[in-house]
Design a protein around this motif. Structure first.
Motif, short mmCIF file in Angstrom:
data_model
loop_
_atom_site.label_atom_id
_atom_site.label_comp_id
_atom_site.label_asym_id
_atom_site.label_seq_id
_atom_site.Cartn_x
_atom_site.Cartn_y
_atom_site.Cartn_z
N GLY A 132 0.85 -1.24 -0.02
CA GLY A 132 0.15 0.08 0.00
C GLY A 132 0.82 1.50 -0.02
N VAL A 133 0.07 2.34 -0.04
CA VAL A 133 0.79 3.65 0.38
C VAL A 133 0.86 4.10 1.58
CG1 VAL A 133 0.65 6.14 -0.47
CG2 VAL A 133 0.14 4.47 -2.03
N VAL A 134 1.87 4.23 2.09
CA VAL A 134 2.21 4.26 3.49
C VAL A 134 2.36 5.82 3.98
CG1 VAL A 134 3.54 3.95 5.44
CG2 VAL A 134 3.25 2.17 3.88
N SER A 135 1.78 6.18 4.95
CA SER A 135 1.90 7.82 5.52
C SER A 135 1.61 7.56 7.20
CB SER A 135 0.80 8.59 4.95
OG SER A 135 -0.46 8.04 5.18
N ARG A 136 2.01 8.59 7.85
CA ARG A 136 1.78 8.80 9.09
C ARG A 136 0.66 9.46 9.77
NH1 ARG A 136 4.31 5.29 12.36
NH2 ARG A 136 6.18 5.51 11.00
N LEU A 137 -0.06 9.06 10.48
CA LEU A 137 -1.41 9.88 11.25
C LEU A 137 -0.86 10.75 12.15
CD1 LEU A 137 -3.74 6.88 11.31
CD2 LEU A 137 -3.89 8.67 9.56
N PRO A 138 -1.70 11.62 12.65
CA PRO A 138 -1.38 12.64 13.54
C PRO A 138 -1.03 12.01 14.76
CG PRO A 138 -3.10 13.71 12.25
CD PRO A 138 -2.72 12.06 11.88
N ASP A 139 -1.69 10.83 15.21
CA ASP A 139 -1.55 10.12 16.39
C ASP A 139 -0.27 9.27 16.72
OD1 ASP A 139 -2.48 8.06 14.91
OD2 ASP A 139 -4.01 7.90 15.98
N GLY A 140 0.29 9.19 15.46
CA GLY A 140 1.71 8.31 15.18
C GLY A 140 1.46 7.13 14.61
N ARG A 141 0.16 6.60 14.32
CA ARG A 141 0.11 5.33 13.78
C ARG A 141 0.07 5.38 12.18
NH1 ARG A 141 -5.91 3.41 14.44
NH2 ARG A 141 -6.26 5.58 14.21
N THR A 142 0.49 4.42 11.68
CA THR A 142 0.95 4.11 10.17
C THR A 142 -0.50 3.73 9.59
OG1 THR A 142 2.95 3.05 10.59
CG2 THR A 142 2.01 2.56 8.36
N LEU A 143 -0.72 4.69 8.38
CA LEU A 143 -2.02 4.39 7.68
C LEU A 143 -1.47 3.83 6.38
CD1 LEU A 143 -4.77 5.00 6.56
CD2 LEU A 143 -3.97 7.21 5.85
N ARG A 144 -2.03 2.77 5.95
CA ARG A 144 -1.81 2.05 4.79
C ARG A 144 -3.06 2.29 3.83
NH1 ARG A 144 3.02 -0.55 4.57
NH2 ARG A 144 4.01 -1.16 6.85
N GLU A 145 -2.81 2.60 2.68
CA GLU A 145 -3.96 2.81 1.98
C GLU A 145 -3.77 1.88 0.39
OE1 GLU A 145 -5.96 7.10 1.90
OE2 GLU A 145 -3.55 7.47 2.14
N PHE A 146 -4.94 1.31 -0.03
CA PHE A 146 -4.84 0.44 -1.08
C PHE A 146 -5.89 0.95 -1.76
CE2 PHE A 146 -3.44 -1.66 2.34
CZ PHE A 146 -2.03 -2.47 2.03
N GLU A 147 -5.96 0.60 -3.42
CA GLU A 147 -6.92 0.61 -4.15
C GLU A 147 -7.23 -0.64 -5.18
OE1 GLU A 147 -7.67 3.11 -8.44
OE2 GLU A 147 -7.72 4.48 -6.52
N VAL A 148 -8.25 -1.06 -4.77
CA VAL A 148 -8.68 -2.46 -5.49
C VAL A 148 -9.83 -2.16 -6.39
CG1 VAL A 148 -9.25 -4.90 -5.13
CG2 VAL A 148 -7.83 -3.81 -3.53
N THR A 149 -9.64 -2.77 -7.54
CA THR A 149 -10.81 -2.74 -8.55
C THR A 149 -11.29 -4.18 -8.87
OG1 THR A 149 -9.89 -0.48 -9.66
CG2 THR A 149 -11.39 -1.76 -10.92
N ALA A 150 -12.63 -4.39 -8.92
CA ALA A 150 -13.31 -5.31 -9.47
C ALA A 150 -13.52 -5.37 -10.86
CB ALA A 150 -14.50 -5.83 -8.78
N GLU A 151 -12.95 -6.51 -11.50
CA GLU A 151 -13.15 -6.21 -13.19
C GLU A 151 -13.43 -7.74 -13.66
OE1 GLU A 151 -9.40 -5.47 -15.48
OE2 GLU A 151 -8.93 -4.52 -13.46
N GLU A 152 -14.24 -7.97 -14.74
CA GLU A 152 -14.30 -9.21 -15.59
C GLU A 152 -13.04 -9.27 -16.40
OE1 GLU A 152 -18.43 -8.54 -16.91
OE2 GLU A 152 -19.23 -8.50 -14.75
#
Length: 421
Positions: A132-152
Motif C-alpha cells: 500500500g501507500v504508507v503515511s503517518r497519522l497525527p496520532d503516530g499510527r501508520t496508515l496504509r492505503e490500497f486501491e482495488v478494482t473488481a473487473e471481469e
C-alpha cells in the motif's frame, strides 16, 4: 364344449406339420467397461469434450486417457533415449526427454500458458507483497492505503483452457495485501463489473466494514471505502461476500491478507520477540527467510459445481513446469490459504521432509510440529515453516494429497540448491 373339442381335432388333422428352426444359444462373454466412461464429469470433460473441441492441450498421463494409449510407443522411446547405452536413433530429434518425462510421466499439463496475456505470472506472484501507500497519522499510527478494482476478465488457467473470471485488480488470486499489526488500513474498492461485489476481510472490524450485502456492497459503477485497524496478526484472506456466495468466490474474487506481528508487543517474551521480528517484512531477521504466498484454488470450467482444474495461485502445474528455487541454507515460510469451492477440504503435502504449522498464523509457536501433511477447509489458512538445511540438492515435490487434485493441476516442486540459489 364337446363340439369345439371335435372341431379343433379336425383342424389339427388337416394342418401340415410345421418345422421349427433349431435355436443355437451362444454364451456371451462379459464386456469390460472402463469406469471412467461412466462418469461424465471431470475426467470425461478433460479427456473428451475439451480435447475433441481443440480447446485444451491437457494430457494427464497415468490416468488411462486415450491420448496416452495412442502415444505409448513414443513415451517408451522417450524413456529409452535417456537410458545409458541406448542408440541415438531412438532420439532423432534430440529432444530433452527428461522434460518430456516430467510432463507426461508426472501427470502434468503439456504446453505453455500465456502469462503476459493473463497479466500476472505465478512465479512472480509467490513474493508479490502489496504494502500500500504508507503515511503517518497525527496520532503516530501508520496508515496504509490500497486501491482495488473488481473487473471481469478471461484468464488462461491451463494451456488452452480459458476461464471467464471475476478479478481483483485483474488477477486471480487478487493482490496479497501485507500490513503490520496496529496499522490503520484503508481500501478504496471500485466495482467496474456488471454485478454487485464486496471485499469481506477475515479479521476484527466493525459491522459497517464487514463487506456483505447491506454493509459495503457497491453496485456496478460504484465504490466503497473500507477502514479498520489491522488485527489480529496472522495469515488471513479477503473475498467477495455477495450472493450467490459460492459463485462469486469460485469465479476468482479472493486474495490473501497478511498481518505481520508488531514485535514491540512481544518485548516481555524474548522468544516471541525474535519470532515476531522474523515475520515482520523488511527486518534483517525477516530477510533471512524465503517467504511465499500460496493460495490453493479450483476452477469449475463447465459450471456443473465440480472443479475441473486445481492449482496453487491459479495456474495448473505452474510450479511443476517451473519449480520454485530455494536456498537450502535459508528457512522457508509459506503463507498457505485455501479458497477452493465445491470441495470440503484441500491439503498440502511435502515429500522428503516435515514442517511446523501455525494454524491461522495467529500464534508465535507452532500449533502442529513435525508434520508432512496439513488439511484446510475453505477459508482456513496458516503458516508452513520448512528447513532443507540437512538435505541434498534436488527437486522436492509438494502437492494436494487428494490424488485427483494433484492430477488435475495441484502438483508442485521445490528446486533445492546450495548457498546462493
Amino acid at each position: 364344449m364337446t363340439f369345439f373339442k371335435s372341431l379343433t381335432a379336425k383342424l389339427r388333422a388337416k394342418m401340415p406339420p410345421v418345422k421349427l428352426p433349431q435355436l443355437h444359444l451362444t454364451r456371451l462373454k462379459p464386456t469390460k467397461v472402463n469406469p471412467g466412461q461412466l462418469n461424465p464429469t471431470r475426467r470425461r470433460l478433460l479427456g473428451g469434450s475439451l480435447l475433441a473441441g481443440g480447446a485444451s492441450l491437457l494430457a494427464l498421463a497415468g490416468s488411462g486417457s486415450r491420448a496416452q494409449a495412442q502415444n505409448h510407443d513414443n513415451h517408451q522411446a522417450g524413456y529409452a533415449a535417456d537410458t545409458p547405452g541406448t542408440s541415438p536413433a531412438a532420439n532423432p530429434a534430440g529432444l530433452d526427454h527428461s522434460k518430456m518425462r516430467l510432463k507426461h510421466g508426472a501427470m502434468t499439463t503439456v504446453g505453455e500458458v500465456d502469462h503476459a496475456r493473463n497479466g500476472f505470472h505465478p512465479v512472480e506472484m509467490l513474493t508479490d507483497w502489496d504494502r500500500g501507500v504508507v503515511s503517518r497519522l497525527p496520532d503516530g499510527r501508520t496508515l496504509r492505503e490500497f486501491e482495488v478494482t473488481a473487473e471481469e476478465k478471461e484468464i488462461e488457467i491451463a494451456p488452452g483452457i480459458f476461464f471467464p473470471a471475476w478479478t481483483y485488480n485483474g488477477r486471480v488470486p487478487g493482490p496479497t495485501l501485507r500490513v503490520t499489526e496496529g496499522d490503520l488500513v484503508r481500501i478504496r474498492f471500485i466495482n467496474n463489473t456488471s454485478m454487485p461485489h464486496t471485499m469481506h476481510f477475515h479479521g476484527i472490524h466493525s459491522a459497517r466494514m464487514d463487506g456483505v450485502p447491506g454493509a459495503g456492497e457497491p453496485m456496478p459503477g460504484e465504490e466503497f471505502t473500507y477502514e479498520f485497524e489491522a488485527k489480529p496478526f496472522g495469515c488471513h484472506l479477503y473475498h467477495c461476500h455477495s450472493f450467490p456466495l459460492k459463485r462469486h468466490m469460485q469465479k476468482g474474487l479472493y486474495g490473501a491478507f497478511i498481518v505481520d506481528p508488531d514485535p514491540e508487543k512481544q518485548r516481555d517474551n524474548p522468544e516471541n520477540y525474535a519470532v515476531a521480528r522474523s515475520r515482520l517484512l523488511g527486518t534483517p531477521e525477516n530477510d533471512h527467510w524465503q517467504e511465499f504466498i500460496m493460495v490453493m484454488n479450483g476452477f469449475d470450467t463447465n459450471f456443473d459445481e465440480e472443479n475441473e482444474i486445481y492449482a496453487v495461485n491459479s495456474i495448473a502445474h505452474a510450479y511443476s513446469n517451473d519449480p520454485i528455487r530455494v536456498d537450502k541454507t535459508r528457512p522457508i515460510r509459506v503463507y498457505l490459504v485455501n479458497v477452493t469451492e465445491f470441495d470440503p477440504i484441500n491439503s498440502f503435502h511435502l515429500h522428503g521432509n516435515f514442517f511446523d504449522y501455525y494454524d491461522h498464523g495467529t500464534t508465535l509457536s507452532p500449533t502442529h510440529r513435525i508434520i508432512d501433511t496439513v488439511m484446510q477447509c475453505q477459508a482456513q489458512r496458516g503458516i508452513v515453516e520448512i528447513s532443507f538445511a540437512e538435505h541434498e540438492d534436488g527437486h522436492y515435490m509438494f502437492h494436494a494429497h487428494q490424488a485427483e487434485f494433484a492430477e488435475l493441476g495441484w502438483m508442485s516442486h521445490f528446486q533445492v540448491e546450495g548457498e546462493g540459489a
